[in-house]
Design a protein around this motif. Structure first.
Motif, PDB file in Angstrom:
ATOM      1  N   ALA A 237      43.021  49.229  55.648  1.00 13.50           N
ATOM      2  CA  ALA A 237      42.854  50.342  54.713  1.00 13.50           C
ATOM      3  C   ALA A 237      43.683  50.151  53.448  1.00 13.50           C
ATOM      4  N   ARG A 238      44.786  49.425  53.526  1.00 19.81           N
ATOM      5  CA  ARG A 238      45.622  49.196  52.353  1.00 19.81           C
ATOM      6  C   ARG A 238      45.240  47.913  51.612  1.00 19.81           C
ATOM      7  N   GLY A 239      44.374  47.109  52.215  1.00 22.58           N
ATOM      8  CA  GLY A 239      44.051  45.817  51.641  1.00 22.58           C
ATOM      9  C   GLY A 239      42.860  45.857  50.705  1.00 22.58           C
ATOM     10  N   GLY A 240      42.527  44.685  50.180  1.00 21.71           N
ATOM     11  CA  GLY A 240      41.394  44.570  49.277  1.00 21.71           C
ATOM     12  C   GLY A 240      40.052  44.656  49.968  1.00 21.71           C
ATOM     13  N   ILE A 241      40.025  44.503  51.279  1.00 20.62           N
ATOM     14  CA  ILE A 241      38.763  44.629  51.996  1.00 20.62           C
ATOM     15  C   ILE A 241      38.238  46.064  51.928  1.00 20.62           C
ATOM     16  N   TYR A 242      39.139  47.019  51.681  1.00 19.30           N
ATOM     17  CA  TYR A 242      38.750  48.421  51.531  1.00 19.30           C
ATOM     18  C   TYR A 242      38.656  48.752  50.050  1.00 19.30           C
ATOM     19  N   ASP A 243      37.593  49.433  49.667  1.00 17.77           N
ATOM     20  CA  ASP A 243      37.383  49.823  48.275  1.00 17.77           C
ATOM     21  C   ASP A 243      38.272  51.026  47.971  1.00 17.77           C
ATOM     22  N   GLN A 244      39.371  50.774  47.267  1.00 16.28           N
ATOM     23  CA  GLN A 244      40.364  51.819  47.028  1.00 16.28           C
ATOM     24  C   GLN A 244      39.862  52.914  46.079  1.00 16.28           C
ATOM     25  N   LEU A 245      38.817  52.650  45.339  1.00 14.44           N
ATOM     26  CA  LEU A 245      38.269  53.666  44.435  1.00 14.44           C
ATOM     27  C   LEU A 245      37.103  54.421  45.061  1.00 14.44           C
ATOM     28  N   GLY A 246      36.149  53.708  45.598  1.00 16.20           N
ATOM     29  CA  GLY A 246      34.919  54.341  46.060  1.00 16.20           C
ATOM     30  C   GLY A 246      34.793  54.504  47.555  1.00 16.20           C
ATOM     31  N   GLY A 247      35.759  53.988  48.320  1.00 18.68           N
ATOM     32  CA  GLY A 247      35.664  54.064  49.767  1.00 18.68           C
ATOM     33  C   GLY A 247      34.714  53.012  50.307  1.00 18.68           C
ATOM     34  N   GLY A 248      34.801  52.770  51.595  1.00 21.98           N
ATOM     35  CA  GLY A 248      33.929  51.795  52.239  1.00 21.98           C
ATOM     36  C   GLY A 248      34.559  50.411  52.278  1.00 21.98           C
ATOM     37  N   PHE A 249      34.076  49.596  53.216  1.00 24.09           N
ATOM     38  CA  PHE A 249      34.655  48.289  53.497  1.00 24.09           C
ATOM     39  C   PHE A 249      33.711  47.168  53.101  1.00 24.09           C
ATOM     40  N   TYR A 252      34.192  41.010  54.914  1.00 23.81           N
ATOM     41  CA  TYR A 252      35.355  40.389  55.550  1.00 23.81           C
ATOM     42  C   TYR A 252      36.343  39.977  54.476  1.00 23.81           C
ATOM     43  N   SER A 253      37.522  39.557  54.912  1.00 23.72           N
ATOM     44  CA  SER A 253      38.550  39.062  54.000  1.00 23.72           C
ATOM     45  C   SER A 253      38.564  37.539  54.070  1.00 23.72           C
ATOM     46  N   VAL A 254      38.629  36.890  52.912  1.00 21.84           N
ATOM     47  CA  VAL A 254      38.648  35.432  52.918  1.00 21.84           C
ATOM     48  C   VAL A 254      40.032  34.895  53.304  1.00 21.84           C
ATOM     49  N   ASP A 255      41.038  35.764  53.284  1.00 24.44           N
ATOM     50  CA  ASP A 255      42.396  35.378  53.656  1.00 24.44           C
ATOM     51  C   ASP A 255      42.853  36.235  54.833  1.00 24.44           C
ATOM     52  N   ARG A 256      43.940  35.845  55.452  1.00 24.21           N
ATOM     53  CA  ARG A 256      44.403  36.578  56.633  1.00 24.21           C
ATOM     54  C   ARG A 256      45.175  37.840  56.281  1.00 24.21           C
ATOM     55  N   GLU A 257      45.492  38.026  54.983  1.00 26.94           N
ATOM     56  CA  GLU A 257      46.287  39.187  54.555  1.00 26.94           C
ATOM     57  C   GLU A 257      45.416  40.364  54.129  1.00 26.94           C
ATOM     58  N   TRP A 258      44.098  40.256  54.222  1.00 26.21           N
ATOM     59  CA  TRP A 258      43.152  41.309  53.822  1.00 26.21           C
ATOM     60  C   TRP A 258      43.150  41.551  52.313  1.00 26.21           C
ATOM     61  N   VAL A 259      43.537  40.552  51.511  1.00 24.03           N
ATOM     62  CA  VAL A 259      43.666  40.753  50.058  1.00 24.03           C
ATOM     63  C   VAL A 259      42.320  40.625  49.349  1.00 24.03           C
ATOM     64  N   VAL A 260      41.653  39.494  49.521  1.00 25.29           N
ATOM     65  CA  VAL A 260      40.416  39.203  48.788  1.00 25.29           C
ATOM     66  C   VAL A 260      39.226  39.265  49.748  1.00 25.29           C
ATOM     67  N   PRO A 261      38.308  40.172  49.493  1.00 27.34           N
ATOM     68  CA  PRO A 261      37.166  40.282  50.393  1.00 27.34           C
ATOM     69  C   PRO A 261      36.008  39.392  49.959  1.00 27.34           C
TER      70      PRO A 261
END
Length: 674
Positions: A237-249, A252-261
């Motif tokens: 929920a805090r990572g880039g896999i989650y859309d912080q503006l519009g909601g929704g996921f 997947y994340s290309v990295d293990r830190e959930w930064v870049v989806p």
């Protein structure tokens, strides 16, 4: 226009004006290959697939490549989301031959649909040791012309190997305490303690596994299970896999830190995760879980709902970046300069700090994916809320990603369950109404008079492809959740119709299940896979729905079928728990009963509503809920359930034993949390 012009699949329609003379998957295509004595090129993909679009642009839109392809092959294009059976059979062959798979999937086969050469994406020129697509076409055409016997032998061997494979169901019954403990231990070993989730990059949202962890904690009190579930959900929920503006996921994340989806947004991911976060809130009261569940539900309704009341399949990863280029993530990413354009210097600096936007960027060309590493304070939250609204409004002016508008039965079933429960938990009757409208569409358009499901529809037009096991299991799951939330027994009846088809048409010897019905189109192998992928497998989705229906109705055949189906989970759960997460969650429900809750009372009374809410918020794994008039006819659980001292009452039973009825919502909550 080629032969794809009249189909319903948005993915196939994207190829309707290719110079390639595409055929849809039909008997006529293979008859044409037989008549011309040429091989078939099968190309499988889906609308939101980035590399499918790349190969289409590089090769299928190229006149020279298309001319050679048309002369030497019968090209067949398949949407894997419309024909998961075709995709599964040939993906199994691709993986067996090459050791890996993916989309676009490229398979060369005989006119009898026997595969003999495989691949995924082929570039337009040789690259990194991979031959070019024209080289592959020429090589296959020459082999077909000059070494036909060899090609036929290879194809025959592959078909015999696939046909000879049998699913090893070593389990002899429902997973017990030992198997579930081993599964939890296996998950603990693979858990990423630093970043949440399981395994390394790329990292996918483990929806079904989290559901198992929540149910295991509810039944056993294992705090480690709850911690893994909660920490994983917070990290996502805090990572880039989650859309912080519009909601929704994102997918997947290309990295293990959930930064870049990988920026495509799929209905199934968001339906599953909406339900996961709602269940996490139910277990913990987490404000973050509540917010994400509601934002994800609102995203589905706002971005994916169709004019007919169903839900579209996906949003593309790519969109126009404002310069005419079609770029992945262009709709979602930001730079400090773009923030300043929208917000001015002060608010832009504030937003960059809170959302992790830097000059270096976290994505490509100095752009950043928005994240929310930590919550703002009360005063800051108000400011951040205003900033979010301004950024969302500015983003709405950008070119939007394409939308795959087809309605897939299974994924809409998942959405019905998620929206119904989220609406009930958070007093959002509009979400329950959207769930009901989607369920109505499934009944009205996808379900025929014999109770058989169509896999897809589009623009109010029923698709031609038959539903597969996951459609029956997930739609039944959605109907059962809707019945529990609304108290409308008709949804229980519709679930029963679907599950009767599972018993009659999808079940084989020993209780094993098949992905296609026994009267479905015959392929080179009848597909059968009990392991989760992006969604629960059809096998375990059906097992869960069968179990819930049996608990609601007392049907022994459905209970027996559910337990027999879980034999494969007993075998696989201790060894590969990440790949049977939903099966493990269903097993938790079996071990807990599941509990049967009947709330008897006038539907409009506050006391009835309070008991009903307490029942829905109970954390007992897989508990089923019926609400209605005392001795009501809509739900079998309500029979012989009178008022108590003239007041609405709740009855809780499991394993043929019932607790004393209660009129106290707090007491009911206790009964469903131990």
């Amino acid at each position: 226009m080629n032969r794809l012009a009249g189909v319903t699949s948005p993915y196939l329609l994207q190829h309707a004006d290719n110079p390639v003379d595409w055929w849809p998957w039909t008997p006529e295509a293979f008859e044409e290959a037989r008549r011309r004595d040429v091989p078939v090129l099968l190309s499988v993909g889906y609308s939101a697939c980035h590399w499918c679009h790349v190969m289409a642009h590089e090769s299928f839109e190229d006149e020279k490549t298309a001319a050679y392809l048309n002369e030497h092959f019968v090209p067949v294009k398949v949407d894997r989301e419309e024909r998961p059976d075709v995709d599964a059979v040939y993906m199994e062959a691709v993986q067996a031959a090459t050791g890996h798979g993916g989309w676009p999937m490229t398979v060369f086969m005989t006119p009898d649909a026997e595969p003999f050469y495989f691949g995924t994406y082929f570039p337009p020129e040789p690259r990194h040791g991979s031959p070019s697509f024209p080289q592959v076409l020429e090589g296959v055409a020459v082999a077909w012309r000059d070494r036909r016997d060899e090609v036929g032998e290879v194809a025959g061997n592959i078909v015999r190997e696939l046909s000879g494979r049998s699913l090893a169901v070593a389990g002899k019954g429902v997973p017990g305490e030992q198997e579930l403990a081993q599964a939890l231990l296996g998950l603990t070993r693979e858990y990423d303690e630093r970043h949440g989730g399981f395994g390394g990059a790329p990292k996918f949202p483990p929806s079904m596994t989290v559901e198992f962890l929540l149910r295991h904690h509810a039944r056993t009190g294992a705090e480690g299970a709850l911690q893994m579930a909660a920490d994983t959900c917070e990290a996502m929920a805090r990572g880039g896999i989650y859309d912080q503006l519009g909601g929704g996921f994102a997918r997947y994340s290309v990295d293990r830190e959930w930064v870049v989806p990988h920026f495509e947004k799929m209905l199934y991911d968001n339906a599953l995760l909406c339900r996961v976060y709602a269940h996490l809130w139910r277990a913990t009261g987490s404000d973050l879980a509540r917010r994400v569940a509601l934002e994800t539900a609102d995203f589905m309704v706002r971005e994916l709902r169709t004019a007919e009341g169903g839900f579209a399949s996906a949003l593309d990863a790519d969109s126009d970046d404002g310069t005419g280029r079609h770029v992945e993530g262009a709709f979602y990413v930001w730079t400090p300069a773009r923030l300043r354009e929208v917000l001015g210097d002060d608010d832009a600096a504030y937003a960059a700090h809170h959302y992790g936007v830097t000059e270096e960027g976290t994505f490509e060309e100095g752009a950043s994916v928005l994240r929310l590493p930590q919550d703002a304070g009360v005063a800051d939250a108000e400011r951040l809320g205003r900033i979010r609204e301004r950024l969302l409004a500015a983003r709405a002016e950008r070119a939007r990603p394409g939308r795959d508008d087809k309605v897939v039965a299974a994924w809409n079933g998942l959405a019905v369950a998620a929206l119904a429960e989220t609406g009930a938990y958070f007093d959002r009757p509009d979400l329950v109404e959207r769930a009901t409208e989607a369920a109505d569409l499934l009944v009205r358009l996808h379900l025929d008079e014999a109770g058989r499901l169509a896999r897809t529809s589009k623009d109010g037009r029923r698709g031609a492809n038959a539903g597969v096991l996951e459609d029956y299991g997930d739609v039944a799951e959605g109907f059962l959740a809707l019945a529990a939330v609304t108290g409308e027994g008709v949804w229980l009846d519709f679930a029963g119709f679907l599950l009767d088809h599972v018993l009659d048409r999808f079940t084989g010897e020993g209780g094993q299940l098949y992905d296609t019905a026994h009267d479905a189109e015959a392929l080179i192998r009848r597909p059968q896979d009990p392991t989760d992928n992006a969604t629960p497998s059809g096998w375990t989705a059906a097992a869960g729905a069968l179990l819930s229906y049996a608990a609601q109705t007392g049907s022994e055949p459905h209970r027996t079928a559910a337990e027999r189906a879980l034999g494969v989970v007993q075998a696989l759960g201790p060894r590969a728990p990440r790949f049977v997460g939903w099966g493990l969650a269903v097993a938790e429900a079996v071990l807990d009963g599941p509990r049967e809750v009947a709330v008897a009372g006038p539907r409009g009374e506050d006391a009835t509503r309070a008991l009903h809410r307490a029942a829905l918020l109970g954390t007992a794994p897989g508990a089923v809920v019926a609400v209605g008039e005392p001795d009501g006819e809509e739900f079998p659980l309500l029979r012989d359930r009178p008022l108590v001292d003239g007041r609405p009452a709740a009855y809780v039973c499991r394993h043929f034993t019932c607790d004393a009825p209660t009129t106290d919502p707090d007491r009911l909550a206790e009964l469903l949390s131990r």
